[in-house]
Scaffold this motif. Sequence first.
Motif, PDB file in Angstrom:
ATOM      1  N   PRO A 159      74.803  -9.982  24.831  1.00  0.00           N
ATOM      2  CA  PRO A 159      75.055  -9.616  23.023  1.00  0.00           C
ATOM      3  C   PRO A 159      76.991 -10.287  22.712  1.00  0.00           C
ATOM      4  N   PHE A 160      77.338  -9.968  23.783  1.00  0.00           N
ATOM      5  CA  PHE A 160      79.099 -10.347  23.945  1.00  0.00           C
ATOM      6  C   PHE A 160      79.270 -11.458  22.974  1.00  0.00           C
ATOM      7  N   ILE A 161      79.219 -12.106  24.398  1.00  0.00           N
ATOM      8  CA  ILE A 161      79.397 -13.562  24.181  1.00  0.00           C
ATOM      9  C   ILE A 161      78.144 -14.781  22.971  1.00  0.00           C
ATOM     10  N   LEU A 162      77.331 -14.121  22.724  1.00  0.00           N
ATOM     11  CA  LEU A 162      76.428 -14.587  21.532  1.00  0.00           C
ATOM     12  C   LEU A 162      77.298 -14.311  20.410  1.00  0.00           C
ATOM     13  N   ILE A 163      77.791 -12.927  20.356  1.00  0.00           N
ATOM     14  CA  ILE A 163      78.356 -12.666  18.916  1.00  0.00           C
ATOM     15  C   ILE A 163      79.815 -13.415  18.418  1.00  0.00           C
ATOM     16  N   GLU A 164      80.745 -13.629  19.724  1.00  0.00           N
ATOM     17  CA  GLU A 164      81.668 -14.359  19.391  1.00  0.00           C
ATOM     18  C   GLU A 164      81.340 -15.676  19.268  1.00  0.00           C
ATOM     19  N   CYS A 177      85.573  -9.489  12.456  1.00  0.00           N
ATOM     20  CA  CYS A 177      85.833 -10.326  13.583  1.00  0.00           C
ATOM     21  C   CYS A 177      86.557 -10.061  14.628  1.00  0.00           C
ATOM     22  N   GLN A 178      87.650 -10.151  14.173  1.00  0.00           N
ATOM     23  CA  GLN A 178      88.891  -9.732  14.508  1.00  0.00           C
ATOM     24  C   GLN A 178      88.796  -8.172  16.029  1.00  0.00           C
ATOM     25  N   VAL A 179      88.836  -7.640  14.654  1.00  0.00           N
ATOM     26  CA  VAL A 179      88.983  -6.041  14.873  1.00  0.00           C
ATOM     27  C   VAL A 179      87.458  -5.942  15.761  1.00  0.00           C
ATOM     28  N   LEU A 180      86.795  -6.881  16.106  1.00  0.00           N
ATOM     29  CA  LEU A 180      85.487  -6.666  16.748  1.00  0.00           C
ATOM     30  C   LEU A 180      85.527  -7.209  18.519  1.00  0.00           C
ATOM     31  N   ARG A 181      86.343  -8.532  18.534  1.00  0.00           N
ATOM     32  CA  ARG A 181      87.533  -8.997  19.816  1.00  0.00           C
ATOM     33  C   ARG A 181      87.725  -8.413  20.813  1.00  0.00           C
ATOM     34  N   MET A 182      88.485  -7.758  19.609  1.00  0.00           N
ATOM     35  CA  MET A 182      89.679  -6.623  20.357  1.00  0.00           C
ATOM     36  C   MET A 182      88.778  -5.371  20.329  1.00  0.00           C
ATOM     37  N   ALA A 183      87.815  -4.698  20.227  1.00  0.00           N
ATOM     38  CA  ALA A 183      87.212  -3.622  21.216  1.00  0.00           C
ATOM     39  C   ALA A 183      86.247  -4.575  21.900  1.00  0.00           C
ATOM     40  N   ILE A 184      85.061  -5.175  21.740  1.00  0.00           N
ATOM     41  CA  ILE A 184      85.247  -6.213  23.033  1.00  0.00           C
ATOM     42  C   ILE A 184      86.107  -6.587  24.459  1.00  0.00           C
ATOM     43  N   PHE A 207      88.161 -13.471  26.213  1.00  0.00           N
ATOM     44  CA  PHE A 207      88.069 -12.402  24.617  1.00  0.00           C
ATOM     45  C   PHE A 207      90.085 -12.414  24.621  1.00  0.00           C
ATOM     46  N   GLY A 208      90.764 -11.981  25.440  1.00  0.00           N
ATOM     47  CA  GLY A 208      92.265 -11.688  25.705  1.00  0.00           C
ATOM     48  C   GLY A 208      92.918 -13.135  25.243  1.00  0.00           C
ATOM     49  N   ILE A 209      92.095 -13.951  24.980  1.00  0.00           N
ATOM     50  CA  ILE A 209      92.509 -15.796  24.249  1.00  0.00           C
ATOM     51  C   ILE A 209      92.417 -15.456  23.002  1.00  0.00           C
ATOM     52  N   CYS A 210      91.310 -14.421  22.670  1.00  0.00           N
ATOM     53  CA  CYS A 210      90.949 -15.425  21.500  1.00  0.00           C
ATOM     54  C   CYS A 210      91.199 -14.109  20.882  1.00  0.00           C
ATOM     55  N   VAL A 211      91.878 -12.563  21.294  1.00  0.00           N
ATOM     56  CA  VAL A 211      92.684 -11.918  20.720  1.00  0.00           C
ATOM     57  C   VAL A 211      93.559 -12.395  20.325  1.00  0.00           C
ATOM     58  N   LEU A 212      94.665 -13.200  20.605  1.00  0.00           N
ATOM     59  CA  LEU A 212      96.183 -13.755  21.110  1.00  0.00           C
ATOM     60  C   LEU A 212      95.936 -14.679  19.855  1.00  0.00           C
ATOM     61  N   HIS A 232      83.901 -20.996  14.841  1.00  0.00           N
ATOM     62  CA  HIS A 232      82.850 -22.109  16.051  1.00  0.00           C
ATOM     63  C   HIS A 232      84.008 -22.942  16.843  1.00  0.00           C
ATOM     64  N   HIS A 233      83.244 -22.886  17.554  1.00  0.00           N
ATOM     65  CA  HIS A 233      83.906 -23.696  19.194  1.00  0.00           C
ATOM     66  C   HIS A 233      83.907 -24.960  19.458  1.00  0.00           C
ATOM     67  N   GLN A 234      84.681 -25.982  18.879  1.00  0.00           N
ATOM     68  CA  GLN A 234      85.132 -27.404  19.982  1.00  0.00           C
ATOM     69  C   GLN A 234      84.604 -27.733  21.196  1.00  0.00           C
ATOM     70  N   TYR A 235      83.262 -27.973  21.872  1.00  0.00           N
ATOM     71  CA  TYR A 235      83.007 -28.726  23.157  1.00  0.00           C
ATOM     72  C   TYR A 235      83.707 -29.565  23.283  1.00  0.00           C
ATOM     73  N   PRO A 236      83.829 -29.807  24.794  1.00  0.00           N
ATOM     74  CA  PRO A 236      84.578 -30.707  25.662  1.00  0.00           C
ATOM     75  C   PRO A 236      83.379 -31.602  25.378  1.00  0.00           C
ATOM     76  N   SER A 237      84.203 -32.841  25.936  1.00  0.00           N
ATOM     77  CA  SER A 237      83.484 -34.203  26.033  1.00  0.00           C
ATOM     78  C   SER A 237      82.440 -33.652  27.059  1.00  0.00           C
ATOM     79  N   ARG A 238      80.882 -34.320  26.962  1.00  0.00           N
ATOM     80  CA  ARG A 238      79.688 -33.469  27.634  1.00  0.00           C
ATOM     81  C   ARG A 238      80.157 -34.401  28.980  1.00  0.00           C
TER      82      ARG A 238
END
Length: 238
Positions: A139-144, A6-13, A54-59, A149-155
């Motif tokens: 599809p890229f954002i759905l894969i991520e 998944c880390q390699v995939l984020r880098m590719a995206i 995705f840059g932040i994801c890779v970082l 898991h991502h913690q959503y802020p307050s609604r």
Amino acid sequence: MALVPCQVLRMAILLSYCSILCNYKAIEMPSHQTYGGSWKFLTFIDLVIQAVFFGICVLTDLSSLLTRGSGNQEQERQLKKLISLRDWMLAVLAFPVGVFVVAVFWIIYAYDREMIYPKLLDNFIPGWLNHGMHTTVLPFILIEMRTSHHQYPSRSSGLTAICTFSVGYILWVCWVHHVTGMWVYPFLEHIGPGARIIFFGSTTILMNFLYLLGEVLNSYIWDTQKSMEEEKEKPKLE
């Protein structure tokens, strides 16, 4: 410090978005030379959002690998900040704006492509680049969303942020029209002021709906996965 798939995939995206942005900016389109340049198009803004996200994801992945097992509290604190920023960007910008661009573009394109993507653009933008801007985002954002898991802020804060973005972009489009006398999107030329107000209001509502959809989808994916993991653990506990 081995990288997992998944880390390699984020880098590719991330690299694919960098390639799309570079190719898009290299195109000498007349609209790029007018007031606002590429920044008046939501598609381009979305590409920048996705690339930054995705840059932040890779970082975050790299920081996690470097921090793992170090016991350094300052590094762990910085990692938590990166994760919070990553989660906020997905919730407020990457998911709702990305899905909005894909859905609205292809719906209007299917109805009458001249209203949003005139055939003239085929002379400037190759088909693969068009899909890179308006198709693969989804599809890229759905894969991520599925792989992390991502913690959503307050609604309330999340909806306030996406409303601010939506209204800000609408005001920017209106300002471009005020300065140049031309609407960013051709179909806005063919509808009256009342219809434009309804359209702009509807897009803001849709953005809010997509934010809520992302929140529900994120919870469904990870609640379902948690339930499956608990089911797998049951025989071991017994």
